[in-house]
Structures are given as C-alpha cells and as structure tokens.
Design a protein around this motif. Structure first.
Motif, mmCIF file in Angstrom:
data_model
loop_
_atom_site.group_PDB
_atom_site.id
_atom_site.type_symbol
_atom_site.label_atom_id
_atom_site.label_comp_id
_atom_site.label_asym_id
_atom_site.label_seq_id
_atom_site.Cartn_x
_atom_site.Cartn_y
_atom_site.Cartn_z
ATOM 1 N N LEU A 1 -4.711 2.071 -8.175
ATOM 2 C CA LEU A 1 -4.066 0.878 -7.631
ATOM 3 C C LEU A 1 -4.625 -0.390 -8.273
ATOM 4 N N GLU A 2 -5.931 -0.398 -8.562
ATOM 5 C CA GLU A 2 -6.533 -1.556 -9.221
ATOM 6 C C GLU A 2 -5.944 -1.765 -10.616
ATOM 7 N N ASN A 3 -5.509 -0.677 -11.260
ATOM 8 C CA ASN A 3 -4.890 -0.782 -12.577
ATOM 9 C C ASN A 3 -3.409 -1.106 -12.500
ATOM 10 N N THR A 4 -2.858 -1.071 -11.288
ATOM 11 C CA THR A 4 -1.435 -1.367 -11.103
ATOM 12 C C THR A 4 -1.224 -2.756 -10.521
ATOM 13 N N LEU A 5 -1.977 -3.074 -9.459
ATOM 14 C CA LEU A 5 -1.931 -4.421 -8.880
ATOM 15 C C LEU A 5 -3.173 -5.158 -9.366
ATOM 16 N N LEU A 6 -3.036 -5.868 -10.477
ATOM 17 C CA LEU A 6 -4.184 -6.488 -11.134
ATOM 18 C C LEU A 6 -4.607 -7.762 -10.431
ATOM 19 N N GLY A 7 -5.907 -7.979 -10.384
ATOM 20 C CA GLY A 7 -6.445 -9.211 -9.818
ATOM 21 C C GLY A 7 -7.742 -8.950 -9.090
ATOM 22 N N MET A 8 -8.643 -9.937 -9.119
ATOM 23 C CA MET A 8 -9.933 -9.821 -8.441
ATOM 24 C C MET A 8 -10.091 -10.835 -7.330
ATOM 25 N N SER A 9 -9.067 -11.630 -7.062
ATOM 26 C CA SER A 9 -9.157 -12.609 -5.982
ATOM 27 C C SER A 9 -9.254 -11.882 -4.650
ATOM 28 N N GLN A 10 -9.781 -12.577 -3.655
ATOM 29 C CA GLN A 10 -9.905 -11.971 -2.332
ATOM 30 C C GLN A 10 -8.548 -11.559 -1.777
ATOM 31 N N GLY A 11 -7.524 -12.369 -2.053
ATOM 32 C CA GLY A 11 -6.185 -12.045 -1.577
ATOM 33 C C GLY A 11 -5.663 -10.751 -2.171
ATOM 34 N N LEU A 12 -5.897 -10.543 -3.483
ATOM 35 C CA LEU A 12 -5.435 -9.312 -4.132
ATOM 36 C C LEU A 12 -6.225 -8.108 -3.644
ATOM 37 N N GLN B 1 -7.537 -7.750 -0.706
ATOM 38 C CA GLN B 1 -7.027 -7.446 0.632
ATOM 39 C C GLN B 1 -5.663 -6.776 0.544
ATOM 40 N N LEU B 2 -4.810 -7.247 -0.365
ATOM 41 C CA LEU B 2 -3.483 -6.654 -0.529
ATOM 42 C C LEU B 2 -3.600 -5.187 -0.926
ATOM 43 N N ARG B 3 -4.503 -4.872 -1.853
ATOM 44 C CA ARG B 3 -4.674 -3.471 -2.270
ATOM 45 C C ARG B 3 -5.131 -2.605 -1.106
ATOM 46 N N ARG B 4 -6.045 -3.132 -0.292
ATOM 47 C CA ARG B 4 -6.488 -2.366 0.878
ATOM 48 C C ARG B 4 -5.324 -2.113 1.829
ATOM 49 N N GLN B 5 -4.495 -3.131 2.037
ATOM 50 C CA GLN B 5 -3.348 -2.982 2.939
ATOM 51 C C GLN B 5 -2.341 -1.978 2.383
ATOM 52 N N VAL B 6 -2.109 -2.028 1.074
ATOM 53 C CA VAL B 6 -1.157 -1.102 0.459
ATOM 54 C C VAL B 6 -1.635 0.334 0.602
ATOM 55 N N LEU B 7 -2.925 0.586 0.340
ATOM 56 C CA LEU B 7 -3.457 1.936 0.482
ATOM 57 C C LEU B 7 -3.340 2.437 1.917
ATOM 58 N N GLU B 8 -3.561 1.541 2.868
ATOM 59 C CA GLU B 8 -3.493 1.929 4.274
ATOM 60 C C GLU B 8 -2.054 2.207 4.693
ATOM 61 N N LEU B 9 -1.131 1.337 4.280
ATOM 62 C CA LEU B 9 0.260 1.477 4.705
ATOM 63 C C LEU B 9 1.007 2.563 3.944
ATOM 64 N N ALA B 10 0.565 2.876 2.719
ATOM 65 C CA ALA B 10 1.290 3.852 1.899
ATOM 66 C C ALA B 10 1.426 5.191 2.606
#
Length: 444
Positions: free
Chosen positions: A140-151, A153-162
């Motif tokens: 997911l880090e290689n798909t939704l790129l970014g190191m900001s806190q918002g990104l 958090q978004l990756r964590r939410q995507v993994l949880e909701l997927a």
C-alpha cells in the motif's frame, strides 16, 4: 483461543467417543469417516488440528499426513495408532506429524495433546497474519505514495476498511486520487479476485443511465438489440466504484438504494429479480448531505453510501509529499519514454512547494511528465503559490528532514551528521513536523 478439531476415523464408536469428550470440553468438532472426505472439505488456513487414525480404508492416515504437509506444513496432525503402529507413528513424527496417541487413550491424554497443538497453531496463524499485514502495508505504501501524517492515516484507514463488508464514501477534490483509493479498498480486501467496475456518473447521459447500470432485455426500449448485462450485475461478487455520485439522476438513485437494501436488481424490461453481492464505493466532491438538503440527492441513499467515509486532503494541505510524488511520476514517465529524467534543482523544488496545485495529484503528474521531457511549465514557475515565505521554508525543512530520515533508515546519528544538526535541535524539528524515527526504520 482456537478450538476447532477435525476427527478422521473409520470406526464409528471412536468418532462418537472422541466427539463427546471434545464437545463437553468446548471444542468445535467435525467428523469424517474417510481421509478423502476430509481433504475435499478442508478449508484453506484451517484454524485448528487434525486428529486422524493411521489405518483406514482407502487413503491411510500417513497418506493424509503427506497431503496435508504439502498443503500446509504447519498444520498440526495428531495420529491415532494401534500398538503395532507405534514405530510407524514415531517415523511419521519425524516427517511432520505433531504427535501420536496409542489406542486406547484417555480423555486427559487427548486433551493435553490437543491443547498444546492448538496453542502452536494459534502462534503460527498469528505470525502469518502479522507477516501478511506487513506485506500489505508495504504494498500500500508503494501504491498510495506520501509520508505526510494525512497520507499515513489514510493508508491505515484503507487497510482497516478493505477487509470490512461496508460501503465507503470518498470525499476529495478533482484529481486528488479518489479512484486509486477505491481501487486499493478493492485490491487489498477479500473481493480482490472479483470484478472492480468504475463508472463516472457525470459522464453517462441521463437517458442511458438505467440501461448502463441495470442492463436491459431485448426490446426493452427502441434500439435495445438483444439482452445486455448492466455494470452492477457484471460486478457481482466484487466492487462498484461510482465517481461523482452527486451527478446520478434522482430516479436512478431510488433504484440504486433498492439494490443496496435488497441486494437484488432488475434489468430494464424484465420482471425477474437477480441476486447480486456488491460493495459500493462512491466518490464525491461536495457534501452529499448538503446536496440532500438542497433537494439534489436522496438523503436515505447518502446515509447508505456513507457507512464509512474517507477524506482525501488536497495536495496543498500535504506539501511535504510533493517532492516524493514528483520524483515518482517523473521517473515513471522517463522509464516509459526510454530516457533519464533531469535532476530537480533547489529552485525548481521551491516552485513545486509554492504552487497551489488546483488540479491536485493529477496536475502534479502532468508537471512531472513535462519535466521528464525537459518541458517544465513556465506557468508553474510564475505562480506566486499563495504561501508566505515562512510556510514555504517550513515545508522545505520538513521535506529535508524526511529525506534524511528515509536515507538513514531512522538512524538519528546519521541524520545529525548529514544535516549538521545537534541532537536537541533535530528532536525539536522532528516533533514540530510530526516526524517519528520508527516510521523510517528498516523493518527488513
């Protein structure tokens, strides 16, 4: 704790006795008379233990052990043996069996062996789960790129909701990557091997909307040549992504609501309902509830779609991600064109950080491709950006810190030397920008 046990034995009296002992002790028991039946019905990643007799008609317990070892070497198999089979059972343990019990055995002996085997199985499955989560996180880090806190958090939410069977509403500006997030929700969840169907509601003429979504029977309307499967029916078992959902005609909103509620649809011109299993991911720029209050969207449908909501921040709110994204898009474009992307100068980086990016990631990708071609946009360079000098310097400082932390894999001493900063100053700056060294550690 795991408590599932499969018992394979051709003797009905043994099966009945073992089932009674285990059921009274709280185990979930499944019985098979033949090993072939067990193999045919055994689920992948079975969360329990196999208890099998050695001598059975057809496939023996040793043959069953061999087949189970090929499928999952970590699945505990306990063999039930007669007195003369003990040497054979000992050899089987060398070949992967967890334990063997010599008949007749006591309930206490059986329970002790099962509980130890189940504890081992629990540890194995938990370890696998953690490895799978780490792999998914890396992908997911290689798909939704970014190191900001918002990104992050978004990756964590995507993994949880997927993995959850709920509809999701994605809010974000044009070009912010809503379809990519929807695709991740599909690809990282249990529906990944089923269809992912994307529709832009604003791009479908209202007169064709119903036929496009629900399909039609032959002759349902003028020009309806033959039967046509609609997008919703085609996506059965998978995910439907409805972009710009606010543009859906009100009449079709009512029909979509019925599909969500009943998990059934009817083709245009048909009288028979068709069962469908769908996950709906919708995307919108405006607030759907505000659209509902204005009479442009059904409030009941808005609630059905918004079981969970993801908000994608515009690029101007996560400027620290701009250098990473720009570099990625430039390198991708350069590789596709068979050339090397020019280096990004400090001045160019400052321009990138200062720009407002009204087109968000889509606009940035276009700028990066032009950069790869050596055609940097003069319009971008002349834009004032709308940020104060202090804000631009803060964004640039955060990017420099992040790059150094990534380069040195979170090793603070290396970052201090690279940036020529004392430890206290570095700590203060990392804290101010919300940077944590653990996020940059080399987990491998």
């Amino acid at each position: 704790m795991l408590n599932s046990v499969i018992v394979v034995d051709d003797e009905a009296s043994i099966r009945a006795a073992v089932e009674q002992w285990l059921s009274l002790s709280g185990f979930n028991v499944q019985l098979f008379e033949r090993a072939e039946e067990c193999l045919a019905q055994l689920p992948a990643h079975f969360p329990g233990v196999i208890l099998s007799d050695v001598r059975m008609p057809g496939m023996s317990g040793l043959q069953l052990l061999d087949r189970l070892q090929q499928a999952d070497p970590d699945l505990p198999v306990i063999l039930l043996t007669g007195h003369g089979d003990v040497p054979m059972a000992v050899e089987a343990m060398r070949n992967g069996a967890y334990d063997f019990l010599e008949k007749p055995f006591t309930p206490q002996h059986l329970m002790g062996s099962l509980r130890r085997a189940l504890e081992k199985r629990q540890l194995v499955l938990e370890n696998r789960r953690l490895h799978e989560q780490a792999d998914l996180k890396a992908q997911l880090e290689n798909t939704l790129l970014g190191m900001s806190q918002g990104l992050q958090q978004l990756r964590r939410q995507v993994l949880e909701l997927a993995s959850l069977p709920v509809n999701v509403l994605i809010r974000g500006e044009t070009g912010s990557g809503k379809e990519r997030v929807a695709r991740c929700l599909h690809d990282f969840g249990p529906r990944a091997d089923k269809p992912f169907v994307a529709l832009n509601c604003a791009a479908i003429p209202e007169t064709l909307f119903e036929a496009e979504l629900f399909g039609h029977e032959s002759g349902a309307f003028t020009g309806a040549q033959g039967k046509r499967i609609g997008k919703l029916e085609y996506a059965n078992g998978g995910t439907v992504f409805l972009d710009e959902i606010e543009s859906m005609p009100l009449a079709q909103q009512a029909k979509l609501l019925r599909v969500i509620q009943e998990q059934k649809l009817e083709r245009l011109g048909a009288n028979q309902s068709i069962a469908v299993d769908l996950r709906i991911i919708a995307a919108t720029k405006p607030d759907l509830l505000e659209e509902a209050r204005a009479g442009r969207f059904r409030e009941d449908l808005a609630y059905r779609l918004n079981v969970a909501e993801l908000r994608l921040a515009p690029l101007r709110e996560r400027r620290e991600d701009i250098p990473l994204l720009f570099d990625h898009f430039a390198r991708t474009a350069a590789e596709r064109l068979g050339r090397h992307a020019p280096a990004v100068t400090g001045g160019r980086l400052a321009q990138l950080l200062a720009h407002e990016w009204p087109g968000n990631v889509r606009e940035l990708a276009n700028a990066a491709e032009r950069h790869a071609l050596g055609l940097d946009s003069p319009n971008l360079e002349s834009l004032p950006g709308g940020q104060s000098l202090g804000e631009q310097m803060e964004a640039f400082e955060a990017q420099c810190l992040r790059a150094a932390l990534r380069q040195h894999k979170g090793e603070i001493k290396g970052v201090m030397e690279a940036l020529q900063l004392p430890r206290r100053t570095l700590n203060e700056k990392m804290q101010r920008h919300g940077l944590v060294r653990e996020d940059f550690l080399d987990n491998e």
